[in-house]
Design an enzyme around this catalytic site. Structure first.
Site, PDB file in Angstrom:
ATOM      1  N   CYS A 149      56.383 -29.130  23.868  1.00 31.96           N
ATOM      2  CA  CYS A 149      55.284 -28.336  23.034  1.00 31.96           C
ATOM      3  C   CYS A 149      56.046 -27.250  22.186  1.00 31.96           C
ATOM      4  O   CYS A 149      55.622 -26.640  21.463  1.00 31.96           O
ATOM      5  CB  CYS A 149      54.682 -27.634  24.101  1.00 31.96           C
ATOM      6  SG  CYS A 149      55.198 -26.606  25.228  1.00 31.96           S
ATOM      7  N   CYS A 193      53.107 -25.432  31.989  1.00 34.14           N
ATOM      8  CA  CYS A 193      53.070 -24.265  31.326  1.00 34.14           C
ATOM      9  C   CYS A 193      53.668 -23.214  32.731  1.00 34.14           C
ATOM     10  O   CYS A 193      54.367 -22.616  32.577  1.00 34.14           O
ATOM     11  CB  CYS A 193      51.805 -23.577  30.782  1.00 34.14           C
ATOM     12  SG  CYS A 193      51.265 -24.852  29.872  1.00 34.14           S
TER      13      CYS A 193
HETATM   14 FE1  FES Z   1      53.843 -25.297  25.960  1.00 37.89          FE
HETATM   15 FE2  FES Z   1      51.815 -24.274  27.366  1.00 37.89          FE
HETATM   16  S1  FES Z   1      51.812 -25.619  26.158  1.00 37.89           S
HETATM   17  S2  FES Z   1      54.042 -24.180  27.772  1.00 37.89           S
END
Ligand code: FES
Length: 141
Positions: free
Chosen positions: A33, A102
């Site tokens: 991400c 996360c």
């Molecule tokens: Fe990357 Fe939450 S989507 S840490």
């Protein structure tokens, strides 16, 4: 989808910032991400007397790091080592399954800052032997 606690910590994150003379600094990122978390620790006599963080990331990462700092502040190194991502998520009254990674970032940021502290001070921290901050956070569940 998100608990009130997650929303609250997202809107009013605790302990945001940096510590200039930090004893340990950890930085971790999730390659998928692209989110990044930086954690600063001030440690005196094995106690985490202060902690600050900076998170360039999603709302769950911000809420997780905020909660993680609250959980380790005033605690011993050993207690901080025992804070898992699940404990962070639980303290937030849960995270959606696709957002659990996360909270892993928060656990890794703490460990990475402790690793930095242990290296700089030549102290051994039980449980950090196999910690690899570059490990992909998505692989933990
Ligand atoms: Fe990357 Fe939450 S989507 S840490």
């Amino acid at each position: 989808m998100y608990s009130e606690k997650v929303m609250e910590h997202f809107h009013n994150p605790r302990n945001v910032g940096e510590i200039e003379d930090a004893d340990g600094i950890g930085e971790v990122g999730n390659p998928r991400c692209g989110d990044i978390m930086k954690m600063y620790l001030k440690i005196e006599d094995d106690i985490i007397v202060d902690v600050k963080f900076k998170t360039f990331g999603c709302g769950s990462a911000i809420a997780s790091s905020s909660m993680a700092t609250e959980l380790i502040k005033g605690k011993t190194i050993e207690e901080a080592m025992n804070i898992t991502n699940k404990a962070v998520a639980k303290a937030l009254d849960g995270l959606p399954p696709i957002k659990m990674h996360c909270s892993v970032l928060a656990e890794q940021a703490i460990k990475s800052a402790l690793l930095d502290y242990s290296k700089k001070n030549g102290v051994h921290i039980e449980g950090l032997e196999n910690f690899d901050p570059t490990e992909d956070a998505h692989d933990h569940h």
